[in-house]
Design a protein around this motif. Structure first.
Motif, PDB file in Angstrom:
ATOM      1  N   PHE A   1       0.818  -1.212   0.000  1.00 57.80           N
ATOM      2  CA  PHE A   1       0.000   0.000   0.000  1.00 57.80           C
ATOM      3  C   PHE A   1       0.856   1.267   0.000  1.00 57.80           C
ATOM      4  CE2 PHE A   1      -3.604  -2.559   2.112  1.00 57.80           C
ATOM      5  CZ  PHE A   1      -4.094  -2.912   0.868  1.00 57.80           C
ATOM      6  N   GLY A   2       2.012   1.208   0.657  1.00 59.15           N
ATOM      7  CA  GLY A   2       2.908   2.362   0.615  1.00 59.15           C
ATOM      8  C   GLY A   2       3.411   2.623  -0.796  1.00 59.15           C
ATOM      9  N   SER A   3       3.764   1.543  -1.511  1.00 59.21           N
ATOM     10  CA  SER A   3       4.263   1.680  -2.886  1.00 59.21           C
ATOM     11  C   SER A   3       3.172   2.157  -3.828  1.00 59.21           C
ATOM     12  CB  SER A   3       4.829   0.335  -3.368  1.00 59.21           C
ATOM     13  OG  SER A   3       5.909  -0.078  -2.562  1.00 59.21           O
ATOM     14  N   THR A   4       1.974   1.566  -3.711  1.00 59.40           N
ATOM     15  CA  THR A   4       0.897   1.966  -4.617  1.00 59.40           C
ATOM     16  C   THR A   4       0.414   3.384  -4.315  1.00 59.40           C
ATOM     17  OG1 THR A   4      -0.708   0.819  -3.187  1.00 59.40           O
ATOM     18  CG2 THR A   4       0.105  -0.369  -5.114  1.00 59.40           C
ATOM     19  N   ALA A   5       0.505   3.817  -3.064  1.00 58.07           N
ATOM     20  CA  ALA A   5       0.127   5.190  -2.735  1.00 58.07           C
ATOM     21  C   ALA A   5       1.075   6.177  -3.409  1.00 58.07           C
ATOM     22  CB  ALA A   5       0.130   5.395  -1.218  1.00 58.07           C
ATOM     23  N   LEU A   6       2.374   5.911  -3.342  1.00 57.69           N
ATOM     24  CA  LEU A   6       3.342   6.795  -3.995  1.00 57.69           C
ATOM     25  C   LEU A   6       3.170   6.769  -5.509  1.00 57.69           C
ATOM     26  CD1 LEU A   6       6.525   5.981  -1.870  1.00 57.69           C
ATOM     27  CD2 LEU A   6       5.190   8.093  -1.836  1.00 57.69           C
ATOM     28  N   MET A   7       2.954   5.578  -6.054  1.00 57.34           N
ATOM     29  CA  MET A   7       2.748   5.440  -7.494  1.00 57.34           C
ATOM     30  C   MET A   7       1.491   6.196  -7.927  1.00 57.34           C
ATOM     31  SD  MET A   7       2.801   1.919  -9.689  1.00 57.34           S
ATOM     32  CE  MET A   7       1.624   1.119  -8.616  1.00 57.34           C
ATOM     33  N   SER A   8       0.436   6.089  -7.146  1.00 53.94           N
ATOM     34  CA  SER A   8      -0.821   6.752  -7.486  1.00 53.94           C
ATOM     35  C   SER A   8      -0.681   8.268  -7.419  1.00 53.94           C
ATOM     36  CB  SER A   8      -1.922   6.288  -6.539  1.00 53.94           C
ATOM     37  OG  SER A   8      -2.090   4.892  -6.632  1.00 53.94           O
ATOM     38  N   LEU A   9       0.069   8.757  -6.448  1.00 50.90           N
ATOM     39  CA  LEU A   9       0.316  10.192  -6.357  1.00 50.90           C
ATOM     40  C   LEU A   9       1.057  10.690  -7.594  1.00 50.90           C
ATOM     41  CD1 LEU A   9       0.292  12.852  -4.778  1.00 50.90           C
ATOM     42  CD2 LEU A   9       2.402  12.099  -3.634  1.00 50.90           C
ATOM     43  N   ALA A  10       2.082   9.922  -8.003  1.00 49.05           N
ATOM     44  CA  ALA A  10       2.845  10.310  -9.187  1.00 49.05           C
ATOM     45  C   ALA A  10       1.977  10.291 -10.443  1.00 49.05           C
ATOM     46  CB  ALA A  10       4.045   9.370  -9.360  1.00 49.05           C
ATOM     47  N   ILE A  11       1.149   9.251 -10.585  1.00 48.10           N
ATOM     48  CA  ILE A  11       0.266   9.154 -11.760  1.00 48.10           C
ATOM     49  C   ILE A  11      -0.749  10.285 -11.771  1.00 48.10           C
ATOM     50  CG2 ILE A  11      -1.516   7.760 -12.864  1.00 48.10           C
ATOM     51  CD1 ILE A  11      -0.053   5.269 -11.811  1.00 48.10           C
ATOM     52  N   ALA A  12      -1.364  10.552 -10.623  1.00 46.05           N
ATOM     53  CA  ALA A  12      -2.375  11.610 -10.551  1.00 46.05           C
ATOM     54  C   ALA A  12      -1.784  12.968 -10.917  1.00 46.05           C
ATOM     55  CB  ALA A  12      -2.981  11.649  -9.148  1.00 46.05           C
ATOM     56  N   LEU A  13      -0.587  13.249 -10.420  1.00 44.76           N
ATOM     57  CA  LEU A  13       0.055  14.527 -10.731  1.00 44.76           C
ATOM     58  C   LEU A  13       0.415  14.619 -12.206  1.00 44.76           C
ATOM     59  CD1 LEU A  13       2.400  14.908  -7.625  1.00 44.76           C
ATOM     60  CD2 LEU A  13       0.310  16.195  -8.095  1.00 44.76           C
ATOM     61  N   ASN A  14       0.847  13.504 -12.784  1.00 48.61           N
ATOM     62  CA  ASN A  14       1.282  13.507 -14.181  1.00 48.61           C
ATOM     63  C   ASN A  14       0.097  13.527 -15.143  1.00 48.61           C
ATOM     64  OD1 ASN A  14       3.059  13.282 -16.403  1.00 48.61           O
ATOM     65  ND2 ASN A  14       2.815  11.078 -16.433  1.00 48.61           N
ATOM     66  N   VAL A  15      -0.890  12.666 -14.886  1.00 47.54           N
ATOM     67  CA  VAL A  15      -2.008  12.512 -15.819  1.00 47.54           C
ATOM     68  C   VAL A  15      -3.005  13.652 -15.704  1.00 47.54           C
ATOM     69  CG1 VAL A  15      -3.978  11.046 -16.422  1.00 47.54           C
ATOM     70  CG2 VAL A  15      -1.751  10.009 -15.929  1.00 47.54           C
ATOM     71  N   HIS A  16      -3.269  14.095 -14.473  1.00 43.65           N
ATOM     72  CA  HIS A  16      -4.334  15.068 -14.253  1.00 43.65           C
ATOM     73  C   HIS A  16      -3.809  16.487 -14.007  1.00 43.65           C
ATOM     74  CE1 HIS A  16      -7.079  11.685 -14.146  1.00 43.65           C
ATOM     75  NE2 HIS A  16      -6.298  11.106 -13.247  1.00 43.65           N
ATOM     76  N   GLY A  17      -2.494  16.643 -14.026  1.00 46.05           N
ATOM     77  CA  GLY A  17      -1.907  17.977 -13.937  1.00 46.05           C
ATOM     78  C   GLY A  17      -2.001  18.626 -12.579  1.00 46.05           C
TER      79      GLY A  17
END
Length: 271
Positions: free
Chosen positions: A115-131
């Motif tokens: 969950f720690g890894s997927t949380a960081l990954m999700s934060l990175a994706i959200a910032l990249n994909v959704h600006g």
């Protein structure tokens, strides 16, 4: 200091470890075909703790067997500190106050890592994909990527997963093939949700019902086993070989799957 070991008896090994205030004698296997990882880890731990290590290498099977016989031990490495035989790597960790989990002791470490890894990954994706950051986008990516990560853990050893899953899942107990299908269904739902995040598509009807179905059955099963019957079980959520306790983590996993499915259907109807 590293040297090929002479097979010292217990008294000689203790004497060598008393040579200085912060000195230790380590005997470890270092044969051409096998370099003992626990010996290297013991040496590193001692050096990090400030010890001067008298590093004795056992380079042949005869040397290893002779050392075991001389010291009455069954395994190597063996560490001596201050004239005292500490033991192997696990005993050395205990000596320095590190926590050592028992073979059957339950731990949340695997799920914290996932969950720690997927949380960081999700934060990175959200910032990249959704600006930019939004809690809705972050949570949707986090839940979907976590489902995929948990499915991967199960798929590494499906038989092991099923063995644990049959201990509590109500549908798998009645129809065993469902247990084998579950990791693939979870993977399918997770990947489908990733593909549909940010979109309103009729394809949601191919994905959301799967998450709702397996999540609802799973949540009911966990509630019955843990909170009604009060059974102490291991959770198969991160695979069959884990020692994660069945309870809040598994219940959350299932509620998230069902909730994600309902959320996606809600977005469809709202559109």
């Amino acid at each position: 200091m590293t040297a090929t070991a002479t097979i010292d008896g217990p008294d000689a090994a203790r004497a060598k470890s008393q040579a200085g205030e912060k000195s230790a004698s380590l005997y470890r296997m270092a044969m051409p075909g096998h370099l003992c990882p626990f010996g290297l880890k013991s040496k590193s731990m001692l050096e990090r703790r400030g010890y001067r290590v008298d590093d004795n290498l056992l380079t042949t099977r005869d040397e290893v067997d002779a050392f075991k016989t001389a010291h009455g031990v069954e395994t190597t490495p063996i560490t001596f500190i201050g004239g005292q035989q500490i033991g192997g790597y696990t005993e050395l960790k205990k000596h320095f106050g590190y926590r050592v989990l028992g073979k059957d002791e339950k731990t949340y470490t695997p799920v914290i890592a996932i969950f720690g890894s997927t949380a960081l990954m999700s934060l990175a994706i959200a910032l990249n994909v959704h600006g930019g950051f939004s809690i809705q986008h972050f949570l949707m990516w986090f839940f979907a990527t976590s489902m995929v990560a948990l499915a991967i853990q199960k798929l590494q050893d499906v038989e092991g997963f099923v063995n644990g899953f049959l201990g509590y899942d109500l549908l798998a107990r009645r129809y065993v093939p469902y247990g084998y299908a579950y990791p693939y269904l979870e993977l399918y739902a997770g990947v489908g949700m990733i593909a549909l995040i940010g979109r309103v598509s009729p394809l949601v009807w191919l994905v959301a019902p799967v998450g709702i179905f397996i999540g609802t059955i799973g949540a009911i099963s966990v509630i019955k086993a843990v909170y009604i019957e009060k059974r102490d079980l291991k959770c198969a959520c991160v695979g069959g070989g884990s020692n994660v306790p069945l309870g809040a983590i598994s219940l959350s996993e299932n509620l998230i799957m069902a909730g994600m499915g309902l959320w996606m259907l809600g977005l469809w109807f709202a559109a």
